[in-house]
Scaffold this motif. Structure first.
Motif, mmCIF file in Angstrom:
data_model
loop_
_atom_site.group_PDB
_atom_site.id
_atom_site.type_symbol
_atom_site.label_atom_id
_atom_site.label_comp_id
_atom_site.label_asym_id
_atom_site.label_seq_id
_atom_site.Cartn_x
_atom_site.Cartn_y
_atom_site.Cartn_z
ATOM 1 N N SER A 182 0.833 -1.199 0.000
ATOM 2 C CA SER A 182 0.000 0.000 0.000
ATOM 3 C C SER A 182 0.867 1.249 0.000
ATOM 4 O O SER A 182 0.587 2.223 -0.708
ATOM 5 C CB SER A 182 -0.926 0.001 1.226
ATOM 6 O OG SER A 182 -1.810 -1.097 1.201
ATOM 7 N N THR A 183 1.942 1.209 0.783
ATOM 8 C CA THR A 183 2.872 2.336 0.803
ATOM 9 C C THR A 183 3.542 2.521 -0.548
ATOM 10 O O THR A 183 3.784 3.648 -0.994
ATOM 11 C CB THR A 183 3.945 2.124 1.888
ATOM 12 O OG1 THR A 183 3.301 1.913 3.162
ATOM 13 C CG2 THR A 183 4.857 3.336 2.006
ATOM 14 N N SER A 184 3.831 1.409 -1.227
ATOM 15 C CA SER A 184 4.436 1.516 -2.554
ATOM 16 C C SER A 184 3.459 2.163 -3.535
ATOM 17 O O SER A 184 3.861 2.905 -4.433
ATOM 18 C CB SER A 184 4.870 0.136 -3.065
ATOM 19 O OG SER A 184 3.757 -0.654 -3.439
ATOM 20 N N GLY A 185 2.152 1.883 -3.379
ATOM 21 C CA GLY A 185 1.156 2.547 -4.203
ATOM 22 C C GLY A 185 1.144 4.046 -3.958
ATOM 23 O O GLY A 185 1.068 4.848 -4.906
ATOM 24 N N MET A 186 1.235 4.424 -2.686
ATOM 25 C CA MET A 186 1.288 5.845 -2.352
ATOM 26 C C MET A 186 2.535 6.494 -2.948
ATOM 27 O O MET A 186 2.480 7.608 -3.482
ATOM 28 C CB MET A 186 1.283 6.030 -0.830
ATOM 29 C CG MET A 186 1.352 7.483 -0.391
ATOM 30 S SD MET A 186 1.283 7.661 1.403
ATOM 31 C CE MET A 186 2.848 6.902 1.880
ATOM 32 N N ASN A 187 3.652 5.790 -2.875
ATOM 33 C CA ASN A 187 4.897 6.352 -3.386
ATOM 34 C C ASN A 187 4.938 6.403 -4.913
ATOM 35 O O ASN A 187 5.576 7.285 -5.491
ATOM 36 C CB ASN A 187 6.082 5.551 -2.848
ATOM 37 C CG ASN A 187 6.292 5.780 -1.369
ATOM 38 O OD1 ASN A 187 6.072 6.884 -0.875
ATOM 39 N ND2 ASN A 187 6.688 4.744 -0.643
ATOM 40 N N THR A 188 4.254 5.454 -5.562
ATOM 41 C CA THR A 188 4.144 5.530 -7.020
ATOM 42 C C THR A 188 3.346 6.765 -7.421
ATOM 43 O O THR A 188 3.701 7.484 -8.368
ATOM 44 C CB THR A 188 3.475 4.265 -7.573
ATOM 45 O OG1 THR A 188 4.249 3.119 -7.208
ATOM 46 C CG2 THR A 188 3.369 4.329 -9.086
ATOM 47 N N ALA A 189 2.262 7.011 -6.671
ATOM 48 C CA ALA A 189 1.481 8.229 -6.925
ATOM 49 C C ALA A 189 2.330 9.474 -6.673
ATOM 50 O O ALA A 189 2.266 10.453 -7.428
ATOM 51 C CB ALA A 189 0.239 8.243 -6.040
ATOM 52 N N ARG A 190 3.122 9.408 -5.634
ATOM 53 C CA ARG A 190 4.007 10.539 -5.339
ATOM 54 C C ARG A 190 5.050 10.721 -6.443
ATOM 55 O O ARG A 190 5.454 11.843 -6.751
ATOM 56 C CB ARG A 190 4.696 10.299 -3.992
ATOM 57 C CG ARG A 190 5.656 11.393 -3.579
ATOM 58 C CD ARG A 190 6.315 11.050 -2.263
ATOM 59 N NE ARG A 190 7.384 11.987 -1.953
ATOM 60 C CZ ARG A 190 8.226 11.835 -0.946
ATOM 61 N NH1 ARG A 190 8.124 10.787 -0.147
ATOM 62 N NH2 ARG A 190 9.167 12.726 -0.725
ATOM 63 N N LEU A 191 5.467 9.629 -7.032
ATOM 64 C CA LEU A 191 6.461 9.676 -8.105
ATOM 65 C C LEU A 191 5.896 10.326 -9.367
ATOM 66 O O LEU A 191 6.582 11.087 -10.055
ATOM 67 C CB LEU A 191 6.935 8.248 -8.408
ATOM 68 C CG LEU A 191 7.900 8.039 -9.576
ATOM 69 C CD1 LEU A 191 9.208 8.765 -9.314
ATOM 70 C CD2 LEU A 191 8.144 6.546 -9.786
ATOM 71 N N LEU A 192 4.632 10.050 -9.660
ATOM 72 C CA LEU A 192 4.065 10.480 -10.934
ATOM 73 C C LEU A 192 3.242 11.766 -10.857
ATOM 74 O O LEU A 192 3.366 12.645 -11.705
ATOM 75 C CB LEU A 192 3.187 9.360 -11.505
ATOM 76 C CG LEU A 192 3.877 8.030 -11.806
ATOM 77 C CD1 LEU A 192 2.843 6.992 -12.231
ATOM 78 C CD2 LEU A 192 4.930 8.205 -12.877
ATOM 79 N N LEU A 193 2.391 11.871 -9.836
ATOM 80 C CA LEU A 193 1.352 12.888 -9.866
ATOM 81 C C LEU A 193 1.791 14.317 -9.556
ATOM 82 O O LEU A 193 1.355 15.256 -10.252
ATOM 83 C CB LEU A 193 0.214 12.475 -8.930
ATOM 84 C CG LEU A 193 -0.844 11.521 -9.524
ATOM 85 C CD1 LEU A 193 -1.459 12.118 -10.784
ATOM 86 C CD2 LEU A 193 -0.300 10.153 -9.812
ATOM 87 N N PRO A 194 2.599 14.578 -8.508
ATOM 88 C CA PRO A 194 2.970 15.982 -8.264
ATOM 89 C C PRO A 194 3.680 16.616 -9.453
ATOM 90 O O PRO A 194 3.425 17.777 -9.803
ATOM 91 C CB PRO A 194 3.890 15.899 -7.040
ATOM 92 C CG PRO A 194 3.473 14.649 -6.349
ATOM 93 C CD PRO A 194 3.127 13.696 -7.453
ATOM 94 N N GLY A 195 4.594 15.861 -10.096
ATOM 95 C CA GLY A 195 5.301 16.393 -11.254
ATOM 96 C C GLY A 195 4.353 16.692 -12.404
ATOM 97 O O GLY A 195 4.465 17.731 -13.068
#
Length: 445
Positions: A182-195
């Motif tokens: 679940s944390t990896s899902g959050m971090n994937t979103a963090r990797l893609l979405l803010p940018g």
């Protein structure tokens, strides 16, 4: 009820029995342990968890976009670190009330899924309102402050149920893996979405006082929250039996929850240490919009990229924890937090954009390990009947933290963000070095 419970004592006693080479053999035949990386996605073998993960991804996407866009809007409108601190403190203040009540709700409801769906609808309405205000040209700081307060209530009331629901779906055996995934899902979103959000705002002419492009980001966030609500309908988990539901008053259930924590040393220790780690480790993120603009001379596109690229480290950290076993977890947590503290100290000294990106990537790796394992350790040692209330106290710490970080924002306003972040990093490193010398914490599995 006597404290600590029999289950907690049994867990502590079992920790005294170390694994031996013979434990991996059956009748003289060596049993080859499964590959660490092969077990990384173990929780996905459970259909309900796959739907849960898909719903979480919608929430994570919206949350990570908001981490960028709300801070950017506040600093673009006000130019004040203090106002950034207000935003964080406002959500935290309401959390002081909402988090404990959220824990009682999590323990009292038959189906935690409904709590998550109601909170998703509320978040969608809040973000939709902000989008409309921007499109009408009427958005002011007070509106963003109000949305922070409302979402603070929703988040703190929902999170205990979400944390406890994970265990309902996968059980204790796969809990470490599920939380890390679940944390990896959050971090994937963090990797893609803010940018992507930052690039969208910049491409549409945002910045230098122009906030109109942010409306499209808020419309997107509203849709993502609704996506999560719809996907949750696919999860089928048995209702909690009526005879297992607490029957006392809300205030009495709250009292019993706090009494349980205070009289269960291992839970008290884990919660207390987690609060201190979070206090020292999350200061930088609250100040990041101003830090990027004033120290790194970065616009909205580069701020979004800074958050996104640093998510690479967070993603790698969460995948590493997903593949990790159930032994020596506290040591790994401490090593991750130490790595984070050292990297954060050098980030505070850096004025070079790409060096700062690299340092935040390492910070993300350590932070991900700390976040995943602190959650897992608490859930591994708590008794089921108190799970929701203990996780609400876990969230209550975050509310206290949001309020207590406010003086750091004042420090940043008077002396600059580099000093504020540097002091926090030194505090984190000092705390971790002390905990390495405390066997009761260091040796937890």
């Amino acid at each position: 009820m006597p404290y600590p419970s029999a289950r907690t004592i049994a867990i502590l006693l079992s920790m005294q029995e170390p694994l031996t080479p013979d434990s991996t053999k059956q009748e003289g035949v060596a049993v080859r342990p499964p590959s660490r990386w092969r077990s990384t996605f173990d929780a996905f073998s459970i259909p309900n968890y796959r739907w849960f993960f898909a719903a979480l991804c919608g929430n994570f996407a919206a949350m990570n976009i908001q981490m960028f866009i709300r801070g950017w809007l506040v600093y673009e409108i006000t130019g004040s670190y203090e106002k950034l601190g207000w935003m964080t403190a406002a959500g935290g203040l309401v959390g002081l009330v909402a988090a404990p009540l959220g824990g009682v709700i999590a323990d009292r409801v038959k189906q935690k899924k409904f709590v998550l769906q109601i909170s998703g609808i509320a978040n969608a309405l809040i973000t939709l309102t902000i989008a409309v205000l921007i499109s009408l040209g009427k958005l002011e700081f007070i509106h963003l402050l109000g949305s922070s307060i409302l979402q603070g209530i929703v988040m703190n009331a929902m999170m205990p149920a979400r944390q406890a629901f994970t265990k309902d779906i996968v059980g204790l055996d796969k809990l470490t893996n599920a939380i890390a995934l679940s944390t990896s899902g959050m971090n994937t979103a963090r990797l893609l979405l803010p940018g992507l959000a930052g690039g969208l705002v910049a491409a549409l002419g945002g910045g230098n006082g122009n906030i109109e492009p942010a409306q499209w980001v808020y419309f997107l966030m509203s849709g993502l929250y609704l996506w999560a609500v719809i996907i949750l309908t696919m999860i089928s988990v048995e209702d909690k039996p009526s005879h297992e539901l607490p029957t006392g008053s809300v205030l009495n259930e709250l009292r019993l929850g706090f009494s349980y924590v205070l009289n269960t040393p291992i839970i008290y220790m884990l919660l207390g240490c987690n609060f201190l780690m979070v206090f020292f480790s999350l200061t930088y993120f609250m100040l990041l919009p101003g830090f990027a603009k004033d120290v790194l001379l970065a616009g909205p596109d580069r701020l979004g990229l800074l958050i996104s690229i640093s998510g690479i480290g967070s993603l790698l950290g969460s995948l590493y924890i997903a593949s990790y076993g159930n032994k020596g977890r506290a040591r790994v947590l401490l090593y991750g937090a130490l790595l984070m503290g050292i990297s954060l100290f050098f980030f505070a000294l850096s004025t070079h954009y790409w060096l700062s990106v690299a340092l935040l990537t390492v910070v993300g790796f350590g932070q991900s390990a700390r976040m995943s394992l602190s959650n897992v350790l608490i859930q591994s040692y708590v008794d089921d009947e108190f799970r929701g209330r203990v996780m609400s106290i876990y969230m209550l710490e975050m509310a206290f933290l949001s309020v207590s970080i406010y003086p750091i924002s004042l420090l940043a306003d008077y002396y600059g963000p580099q000093l504020a972040v540097g002091i926090s990093a030194v505090g984190l490193v000092g705390l971790i070095l002390v905990l390495f010398m405390v066997p009761a914490y260091r040796d937890l599995d």
